[in-house]
Scaffold this motif. Structure first.
Motif, PDB file in Angstrom:
ATOM      1  N   LYS A  72      19.772  -5.886 -10.815  1.00 20.82           N
ATOM      2  CA  LYS A  72      18.980  -6.178 -12.006  1.00 20.82           C
ATOM      3  C   LYS A  72      18.399  -4.911 -12.633  1.00 20.82           C
ATOM      4  N   THR A  73      19.059  -3.777 -12.453  1.00 25.65           N
ATOM      5  CA  THR A  73      18.541  -2.528 -13.004  1.00 25.65           C
ATOM      6  C   THR A  73      19.066  -2.243 -14.408  1.00 25.65           C
ATOM      7  N   ARG A  74      20.125  -2.919 -14.813  1.00 20.80           N
ATOM      8  CA  ARG A  74      20.690  -2.689 -16.151  1.00 20.80           C
ATOM      9  C   ARG A  74      20.167  -3.655 -17.200  1.00 20.80           C
ATOM     10  N   LYS A  75      19.597  -4.740 -16.773  1.00 13.78           N
ATOM     11  CA  LYS A  75      19.135  -5.762 -17.711  1.00 13.78           C
ATOM     12  C   LYS A  75      17.766  -5.367 -18.260  1.00 13.78           C
ATOM     13  N   VAL A  76      17.752  -4.890 -19.489  1.00 12.80           N
ATOM     14  CA  VAL A  76      16.528  -4.364 -20.096  1.00 12.80           C
ATOM     15  C   VAL A  76      15.457  -5.441 -20.206  1.00 12.80           C
ATOM     16  N   GLY A  77      15.815  -6.632 -20.614  1.00 14.47           N
ATOM     17  CA  GLY A  77      14.836  -7.712 -20.750  1.00 14.47           C
ATOM     18  C   GLY A  77      14.184  -8.057 -19.417  1.00 14.47           C
ATOM     19  N   PHE A  78      14.985  -8.080 -18.378  1.00 16.32           N
ATOM     20  CA  PHE A  78      14.455  -8.367 -17.051  1.00 16.32           C
ATOM     21  C   PHE A  78      13.511  -7.262 -16.597  1.00 16.32           C
ATOM     22  N   ARG A  79      13.933  -6.021 -16.792  1.00 18.35           N
ATOM     23  CA  ARG A  79      13.087  -4.888 -16.389  1.00 18.35           C
ATOM     24  C   ARG A  79      11.771  -4.881 -17.145  1.00 18.35           C
ATOM     25  N   LEU A  80      11.806  -5.186 -18.430  1.00 19.19           N
ATOM     26  CA  LEU A  80      10.564  -5.224 -19.215  1.00 19.19           C
ATOM     27  C   LEU A  80       9.638  -6.338 -18.731  1.00 19.19           C
ATOM     28  N   ALA A  81      10.202  -7.500 -18.432  1.00 18.53           N
ATOM     29  CA  ALA A  81       9.384  -8.598 -17.909  1.00 18.53           C
ATOM     30  C   ALA A  81       8.789  -8.211 -16.556  1.00 18.53           C
ATOM     31  N   PHE A  82       9.584  -7.561 -15.711  1.00 19.10           N
ATOM     32  CA  PHE A  82       9.098  -7.118 -14.408  1.00 19.10           C
ATOM     33  C   PHE A  82       7.970  -6.101 -14.571  1.00 19.10           C
ATOM     34  N   LEU A  83       8.159  -5.139 -15.456  1.00 18.13           N
ATOM     35  CA  LEU A  83       7.109  -4.140 -15.693  1.00 18.13           C
ATOM     36  C   LEU A  83       5.845  -4.775 -16.255  1.00 18.13           C
ATOM     37  N   GLY A  84       5.993  -5.811 -17.065  1.00 17.21           N
ATOM     38  CA  GLY A  84       4.826  -6.540 -17.571  1.00 17.21           C
ATOM     39  C   GLY A  84       4.056  -7.208 -16.444  1.00 17.21           C
ATOM     40  N   ALA A 131       8.011 -11.903  -7.847  1.00 21.33           N
ATOM     41  CA  ALA A 131       7.232 -10.695  -8.127  1.00 21.33           C
ATOM     42  C   ALA A 131       5.812 -11.055  -8.553  1.00 21.33           C
ATOM     43  N   ALA A 132       5.686 -12.042  -9.412  1.00 23.67           N
ATOM     44  CA  ALA A 132       4.365 -12.442  -9.911  1.00 23.67           C
ATOM     45  C   ALA A 132       3.494 -13.030  -8.812  1.00 23.67           C
ATOM     46  N   ALA A 133       4.112 -13.615  -7.794  1.00 22.56           N
ATOM     47  CA  ALA A 133       3.352 -14.215  -6.691  1.00 22.56           C
ATOM     48  C   ALA A 133       2.814 -13.162  -5.728  1.00 22.56           C
ATOM     49  N   GLY A 134       3.092 -11.899  -6.013  1.00 27.61           N
ATOM     50  CA  GLY A 134       2.598 -10.824  -5.161  1.00 27.61           C
ATOM     51  C   GLY A 134       3.704 -10.013  -4.533  1.00 27.61           C
ATOM     52  N   GLY A 135       4.937 -10.365  -4.799  1.00 26.50           N
ATOM     53  CA  GLY A 135       6.063  -9.665  -4.193  1.00 26.50           C
ATOM     54  C   GLY A 135       6.656  -8.583  -5.071  1.00 26.50           C
ATOM     55  N   SER A 136       5.848  -7.956  -5.894  1.00 28.15           N
ATOM     56  CA  SER A 136       6.384  -6.955  -6.818  1.00 28.15           C
ATOM     57  C   SER A 136       6.898  -5.717  -6.084  1.00 28.15           C
ATOM     58  N   LEU A 137       6.252  -5.310  -5.001  1.00 33.38           N
ATOM     59  CA  LEU A 137       6.737  -4.145  -4.258  1.00 33.38           C
ATOM     60  C   LEU A 137       8.084  -4.452  -3.602  1.00 33.38           C
ATOM     61  N   GLY A 138       8.201  -5.606  -2.966  1.00 36.76           N
ATOM     62  CA  GLY A 138       9.476  -5.997  -2.369  1.00 36.76           C
ATOM     63  C   GLY A 138      10.566  -6.143  -3.424  1.00 36.76           C
ATOM     64  N   SER A 139      10.205  -6.681  -4.576  1.00 34.29           N
ATOM     65  CA  SER A 139      11.164  -6.824  -5.669  1.00 34.29           C
ATOM     66  C   SER A 139      11.626  -5.458  -6.163  1.00 34.29           C
ATOM     67  N   PHE A 140      10.671  -4.554  -6.332  1.00 27.74           N
ATOM     68  CA  PHE A 140      10.999  -3.208  -6.804  1.00 27.74           C
ATOM     69  C   PHE A 140      11.925  -2.496  -5.816  1.00 27.74           C
ATOM     70  N   LEU A 141      11.581  -2.578  -4.534  1.00 30.88           N
ATOM     71  CA  LEU A 141      12.416  -1.933  -3.522  1.00 30.88           C
ATOM     72  C   LEU A 141      13.826  -2.517  -3.510  1.00 30.88           C
ATOM     73  N   ALA A 142      13.929  -3.835  -3.644  1.00 27.03           N
ATOM     74  CA  ALA A 142      15.247  -4.477  -3.677  1.00 27.03           C
ATOM     75  C   ALA A 142      16.034  -4.045  -4.909  1.00 27.03           C
ATOM     76  N   MET A 143      15.363  -3.965  -6.047  1.00 27.80           N
ATOM     77  CA  MET A 143      16.045  -3.541  -7.265  1.00 27.80           C
ATOM     78  C   MET A 143      16.626  -2.142  -7.090  1.00 27.80           C
ATOM     79  N   ARG A 144      15.870  -1.258  -6.477  1.00 26.76           N
ATOM     80  CA  ARG A 144      16.313   0.126  -6.299  1.00 26.76           C
ATOM     81  C   ARG A 144      17.359   0.264  -5.192  1.00 26.76           C
ATOM     82  N   ARG A 145      17.085  -0.290  -4.036  1.00 23.29           N
ATOM     83  CA  ARG A 145      17.979  -0.102  -2.894  1.00 23.29           C
ATOM     84  C   ARG A 145      19.293  -0.858  -3.051  1.00 23.29           C
ATOM     85  N   LEU A 146      19.223  -2.041  -3.629  1.00 25.85           N
ATOM     86  CA  LEU A 146      20.425  -2.857  -3.789  1.00 25.85           C
ATOM     87  C   LEU A 146      21.107  -2.632  -5.129  1.00 25.85           C
ATOM     88  N   ARG A 147      20.468  -1.868  -5.995  1.00 24.85           N
ATOM     89  CA  ARG A 147      20.935  -1.660  -7.374  1.00 24.85           C
ATOM     90  C   ARG A 147      21.198  -2.995  -8.044  1.00 24.85           C
TER      91      ARG A 147
END
Length: 88
Positions: free
Chosen positions: A61-73, A43-59
């Motif tokens: 890493k959506t429950r891990k709060v720490g991961f989501r916060l790091a991703f949002l950062g 995600a940090a290398a520029g793949g945040s949109l692909g990461s976001f889409l994968a998180m949503r479509r594949l469901r």
């Protein structure tokens, strides 16, 4: 230059989506997982949109709060960087 950037972003987002898919598949089959650090690096290398889409479509890493916060950062830092570097 813009063509290279566009190609890079398409490629990195497709790869990020693929890595999330691979991790989800391995999780379902009990295989060796992709580390959260590596997922966040994609995600940090520029793949945040692909990461976001994968998180949503594949469901994935959506429950891990720490991961989501790091991703949002990461996304917030990217948006801030674009704003500061942009022509506005």
């Amino acid at each position: 230059m813009l063509r290279f950037l566009a190609l890079y972003l398409v490629a990195i987002n497709a790869l990020a989506y693929g890595v999330y898919w691979l991790d989800k598949r391995r999780a379902q089959r009990g295989g060796r997982r992709v580390s959260e650090r590596e997922l966040l690096l994609w995600a940090a290398a520029g793949g945040s949109l692909g990461s976001f889409l994968a998180m949503r479509r594949l469901r994935h890493k959506t429950r891990k709060v720490g991961f989501r916060l790091a991703f949002l950062g990461i996304v917030a830092a990217q948006v801030a960087g674009l704003y500061l570097l942009g022509p506005w």
